[in-house]
Design a protein around this motif. Structure first.
Motif, short mmCIF file in Angstrom:
data_model
loop_
_atom_site.label_atom_id
_atom_site.label_comp_id
_atom_site.label_asym_id
_atom_site.label_seq_id
_atom_site.Cartn_x
_atom_site.Cartn_y
_atom_site.Cartn_z
N ASN A 39 0.71 -1.20 -0.10
CA ASN A 39 0.08 -0.03 0.02
C ASN A 39 0.74 1.18 0.02
N GLU A 40 2.12 1.07 0.66
CA GLU A 40 3.05 2.30 0.54
C GLU A 40 3.35 2.53 -0.84
N GLU A 43 0.28 4.47 -2.34
CA GLU A 43 0.23 5.74 -2.27
C GLU A 43 1.36 6.62 -2.91
N GLN A 47 0.36 9.71 -5.67
CA GLN A 47 0.80 10.96 -5.79
C GLN A 47 1.59 11.56 -6.62
N LYS A 112 -7.72 5.50 -5.25
CA LYS A 112 -6.90 6.53 -4.74
C LYS A 112 -6.63 7.61 -5.84
#
Length: 150
Positions: A39-40, A43, A47, A112
């Motif tokens: 998940n890191e 993310e 971004q 996301k």
């Protein structure tokens, strides 16, 4: 995760004769997911995609991000981005995540990116035989790999 961003003036995905996603100005994003992705990674990559400043400003310089040009995203799953090509001429795909790992991460990436962009992200169909059409603008094509963050 590995992503290939193509700045486009239009792109679409067709599966079995049906358009599953279409955009005008924005990014066609080909997304490869491997077993080691977290998940890191998701993310960080989301971004990076949203913040990538490769759209022209009033001086013709690449200074604007997706939000600045009211851009869109067409997100396509692409396990072949993790092709191993060192031996022989037939690529191997052992680094690519299996569907039980890849599908949830792909779906989280859709959520996301949609949240960060503030609008729906268009998509292909995971695992389908997709026909992708695009008009690359520039051309501008950027490769981002979460294993090369530094």
């Amino acid at each position: 995760m590995r992503a290939v961003l193509q700045r486009v003036t239009q792109a679409n995905c067709v599966v079995d004769g049906v358009t599953t996603g279409a955009i005008d100005t924005g990014f066609l994003v080909l997304l490869g997911i491997e077993d080691a992705d977290t998940n890191e990674d998701l993310e960080w990559l989301a971004q990076k995609i949203i913040g990538m400043r490769v759209f022209s400003d009033e001086n013709g310089l690449m200074n604007k991000a997706l939000a600045d040009v009211n851009g869109e995203i067409l997100l396509i799953s692409q396990f072949t981005l993790f092709a191993a090509t060192k031996k022989g001429n037939r690529p191997g795909f052992t680094r690519a995540a299996k569907p039980d790992i890849a599908i949830p991460l792909y779906e989280k990436m859709i959520e996301k990116l949609s949240a960060l962009l503030g609008k729906k992200v268009s998509t292909g169909v995971f695992g389908a035989d997709m026909k992708i059409s695009l008009l690359n603008d520039g051309p501008v094509t950027i490769i981002i790999d979460t294993k090369n963050k530094e």
